[in-house]
Design a protein around this motif. Structure first.
Motif, mmCIF file in Angstrom:
data_model
loop_
_atom_site.group_PDB
_atom_site.id
_atom_site.type_symbol
_atom_site.label_atom_id
_atom_site.label_comp_id
_atom_site.label_asym_id
_atom_site.label_seq_id
_atom_site.Cartn_x
_atom_site.Cartn_y
_atom_site.Cartn_z
ATOM 1 N N ASN A 1 0.820 -1.219 0.000
ATOM 2 C CA ASN A 1 0.000 0.000 0.000
ATOM 3 C C ASN A 1 0.850 1.265 0.000
ATOM 4 O O ASN A 1 0.367 2.353 0.303
ATOM 5 N N ILE A 2 2.135 1.114 -0.341
ATOM 6 C CA ILE A 2 3.015 2.278 -0.494
ATOM 7 C C ILE A 2 3.332 2.508 -1.975
ATOM 8 O O ILE A 2 3.105 3.595 -2.511
ATOM 9 N N GLN B 1 -3.889 3.659 3.065
ATOM 10 C CA GLN B 1 -2.604 3.812 3.740
ATOM 11 C C GLN B 1 -2.660 3.442 5.222
ATOM 12 O O GLN B 1 -1.818 3.876 6.001
ATOM 13 N N SER B 2 -3.626 2.630 5.606
ATOM 14 C CA SER B 2 -3.708 2.218 7.005
ATOM 15 C C SER B 2 -2.612 1.206 7.324
ATOM 16 O O SER B 2 -2.031 0.586 6.425
ATOM 17 N N GLU B 3 -2.328 1.039 8.601
ATOM 18 C CA GLU B 3 -1.304 0.090 9.046
ATOM 19 C C GLU B 3 -1.758 -1.352 8.771
ATOM 20 O O GLU B 3 -2.952 -1.648 8.815
ATOM 21 N N PRO B 4 -0.837 -2.269 8.489
ATOM 22 C CA PRO B 4 0.592 -1.990 8.367
ATOM 23 C C PRO B 4 0.934 -1.405 7.001
ATOM 24 O O PRO B 4 0.331 -1.791 5.994
ATOM 25 N N LEU B 5 1.886 -0.477 6.978
ATOM 26 C CA LEU B 5 2.366 0.082 5.719
ATOM 27 C C LEU B 5 3.376 -0.887 5.109
ATOM 28 O O LEU B 5 4.341 -1.277 5.769
ATOM 29 N N ILE B 6 3.142 -1.258 3.854
ATOM 30 C CA ILE B 6 3.983 -2.274 3.217
ATOM 31 C C ILE B 6 4.482 -1.779 1.868
ATOM 32 O O ILE B 6 3.688 -1.453 0.983
ATOM 33 N N ARG C 1 10.318 -4.688 1.657
ATOM 34 C CA ARG C 1 10.119 -5.869 2.508
ATOM 35 C C ARG C 1 10.994 -7.025 2.036
ATOM 36 O O ARG C 1 11.646 -7.696 2.846
#
Length: 700
Positions: A644-645, A661-666, A671
């Motif tokens: 979502n980034i 853009q809610s957590e968790p940001l990935i 990653r």
């Protein structure tokens, strides 16, 4: 025409422009380091260049030939498509100019300064003038255009400085080619990186070049020519040498029709009409740019920065890591025991190269066979293949000479391979060989055995550090037998081979994918389809995706570039989601997943769901049979779907929007970098345990 499909599809060229706009968005992202943002501007620019040379060039040919056939995904004629393209590109130029100017401004405090002549300090102006008079002026080849001097042929993507000249009440045009053998930029003395483009230097001192004339309306221009030339367009003589034909094709490309004119300064109405007449173009094909027409030098600037500045202006350094699950020692021995999956560029290509190197000297190895589409300028792979041939192995290389813009490189490598004793073959008339498959055949006691490698990307050691790709190495006997039959069929010109595990276009790949989609359609809402590709244009596939969606199957497509199917269209694609990931590395794997749990089937391969791949190319996809490797691929898909980034969702109107853009940001690529570094710390873990630990620490 299947009229219904127009309800949920879009034009491929306009879809591609939306993708390239996503590249420009990376250049606008303040979280991306400044020089990396400038690189994205350069990538956007080179992408657009190739788009005009190939896609616009192809449409240009259709219009010139009077073709009025409507596009099956948008219902537009070639002329209507061109009009829409010119309309869509114009605002992209303005957005790019604005983006470039903002990045350039922010780089100044770091001492990285691209300058106009008026911005030079007095001492720098003296330096530039002296350099011009001593180093540039003697090698220029100026021309005038008048009644006695015809308008010259302007080469594709070369820059020319122009001006109106006047002498004795006579008006004419002056043209100066910017030499290709001098640096694109002139670096100024001092500790900072201060530079000025060479065309700006030449333009400033045109009066010294045309010293007998009054010089006005200075400008610099660049033409883009149609480069959509393939040997399929030529009259092939049965005995004609294919390499010679390709060399003739490359020469012809230099003289194709102009499809775009780029200008630095606004043209007067008279000059605009003059260029339109000379190049046989419309004014809609003229695009003004306030930034450099070439930005390749930015990559060199980035490479020459001092380390202290690199940390602030570029991505944090990352080197491809050793493959998880592999130990020091023989790669062949380890692959014989267990399938190995490499994930570029997070993991290194080195194990595959070591595999070929080992095979080149192993006394039990009899043959090495490989298909090659693109290679790096320097290729250890070729060295090892040549060494194998020189060591008495039978080495067969099926090399595709028609890999666009890599033709000359492939011609050169094919000659080198032949000189070393490799058997080199060239594929088929009308079909490009785009597959990525390598087969090592060896004798174990009295039994013939195989090691097969299947990849999603080219055997290119440079792009393996820049593109994300998967590379499977397996000793599975049945896959090896399939690969052996594949190479036999390629050698005898048989495109209709049938295989137990491999699905191969142009015969079985699309049919196999559609058949597995049908299996999911029968399950209704219990069905599941996830596919990752670069592009989606194939109408049969698009219709099948819509059929699956209407049956209640949840379909996720991860499509980097062109996507002609629109998600979320009521009654047609309500259960379809499409996302695109554009980030630090170019997304390149092709992964096809059908079903869930124990019944899941996963394939990796070289093909996008494009008609050219499914019907006009030789492509290979291979099933993932090893459970640990299947677990790895599922993990990669899960992380990418959660991005979502860098991920964006395609909407039903053809635009891309930010994801929640809610957590968790990935950030999926970030990653994966962290995961392979962590994997090195616990490399003695078994594959299953390692994946479980990675999920526990990183999520997903």
């Amino acid at each position: 025409m299947r009229e219904e499909i127009l309800n949920y599809t879009q034009n491929r060229e306009l879809s591609w422009l939306k993708f390239n706009q996503r590249v420009l968005e990376e250049a606008q992202d303040p979280k991306v380091p400044l020089l990396e943002r400038m690189k994205f501007v350069a990538i956007f620019t080179s992408n657009l260049d190739e788009f005009f040379m190939i896609r616009v060039g192809s449409l240009f040919d259709m219009v010139a030939s009077g073709v009025k056939t409507k596009d099956s995904r948008s219902g537009m004629t070639p002329k209507e498509q061109l009009d829409k393209i010119y309309e869509a590109v114009a605002p992209l130029y303005k957005e790019r100019d604005k983006t470039y100017a903002e990045i350039k401004k922010q780089l100044h405090p770091y001492g990285v300064c691209g300058l106009d002549f008026k911005e030079l300090e007095q001492g720098e102006k003296k330096y530039v003038k002296k350099y011009f008079k001593e180093q540039i002026l003697p090698i220029l080849s100026p021309q005038i255009v008048d009644a006695n001097h015809p308008f010259p042929h302007l080469l594709n993507k070369d820059i020319y400085v122009t001006a109106n000249l006047k002498v004795d009440n006579k008006n004419m045009l002056g043209i100066i080619p910017v030499p290709n053998f001098v640096s694109e930029v002139l670096y100024l003395p001092g500790h900072d990186i201060r530079y000025i483009r060479m065309e700006k230097v030449i333009m400033e001192y045109m009066e010294l070049v045309f010293d007998h004339y009054t010089v006005t309306d200075k400008n610099y221009i660049c033409v883009t020519r149609n480069a959509d030339i393939t040997p399929d367009d030529e009259a092939l003589e049965i005995n004609e040498d294919f390499r010679y034909l390709m060399k003739q094709t490359l020469h012809k490309r230099r003289r194709m029709a102009v499809v775009r004119l780029e200008i630095a300064e606004k043209l007067s109405p008279e000059t605009e009409k003059y260029f339109c007449d000379k190049f046989n173009i419309r004014k809609e094909q003229i695009f003004r740019t306030k930034m450099p027409m070439k930005l390749d030098y930015m990559f060199a600037i980035s490479g020459n920065l001092p380390d202290s500045m690199k940390r602030s202006l570029t991505y944090h350094p990352f080197s491809p890591q050793p493959a998880r699950g592999l130990q020091d020692g023989s790669i062949m021995r380890q692959v014989k025991k267990k399938d190995v999956l490499l994930f570029y560029p997070f993991e290194s290509m080195d194990p595959f190269l070591r595999l070929i190197k080992e095979a080149s000297v192993d006394p039990n190895v009899m043959t090495i066979k490989i298909t090659i589409y693109r290679l790096a300028k320097k290729a250890r792979l070729v060295e090892y293949l040549c060494a194998a041939a020189e060591n008495g192995k039978e080495v067969t290389v099926l090399i595709e000479l028609r890999a666009r813009f890599d033709e000359q490189n492939n011609i050169d490598w094919s000659e080198r391979l032949e000189e070393a004793g490799c058997r080199v073959i060239y594929g088929f008339e009308g079909y490009k060989v785009h597959s990525k498959i390598c087969l090592i055949t060896y004798r174990n006691r009295n039994e013939i055995q195989y090691i097969t490698q299947i990849g999603t990307g080219n055997y290119n050691e440079k792009t393996a550090t820049m593109y994300t790709d998967l590379s499977l190495m397996t000793a599975n006997k049945e896959i090896g037998e399939d690969a052996s039959n594949f190479f036999k069929n390629m050698s005898i010109g048989n495109l209709d081979g049938l295989y137990k595990h491999l699905i191969v276009s142009p015969t079985t790949l699309k049919a196999g994918v559609l058949r597995m989609m049908d299996e999911e359609i029968k399950k209704g809402s219990a069905g599941r389809i996830v596919m990752k590709m670069n592009s989606v244009t194939d109408v049969d596939f698009i219709e099948k995706v819509s059929e699956a969606s209407r049956a209640g199957v949840k379909v996720d497509l991860i499509v980097r570039g062109i996507c002609c199917i629109l998600p979320g269209v009521p009654e047609y694609t309500e259960n379809l989601s499409v996302m695109s990931v554009v980030g630090r590395y170019l997304e390149h794997p092709r992964i096809f997943s059908f079903g869930k749990g124990a019944d899941q089937k996963i394939y990796i391969g070289s093909a996008d769901m494009m008609t050219r791949n499914t019907e006009k190319r030789v492509e290979v996809a291979c099933p993932i049979l090893d459970e640990d490797v299947k677990r790895q691929v599922n993990h990669y898909l899960e992380v990418m779907l959660a991005d979502n980034i860098k991920g964006r969702n395609l909407t039903k109107d053809g635009n891309y929007i930010m994801r929640d853009q809610s957590e968790p940001l990935i950030d999926s690529q970030e990653r994966f970098m962290k995961e392979v570094i962590y994997a090195q710390k616990v490399q003695n873990d078994k594959p299953k345990n390692l994946m479980d630990r990675i999920r526990k620490i990183f999520g997903k």
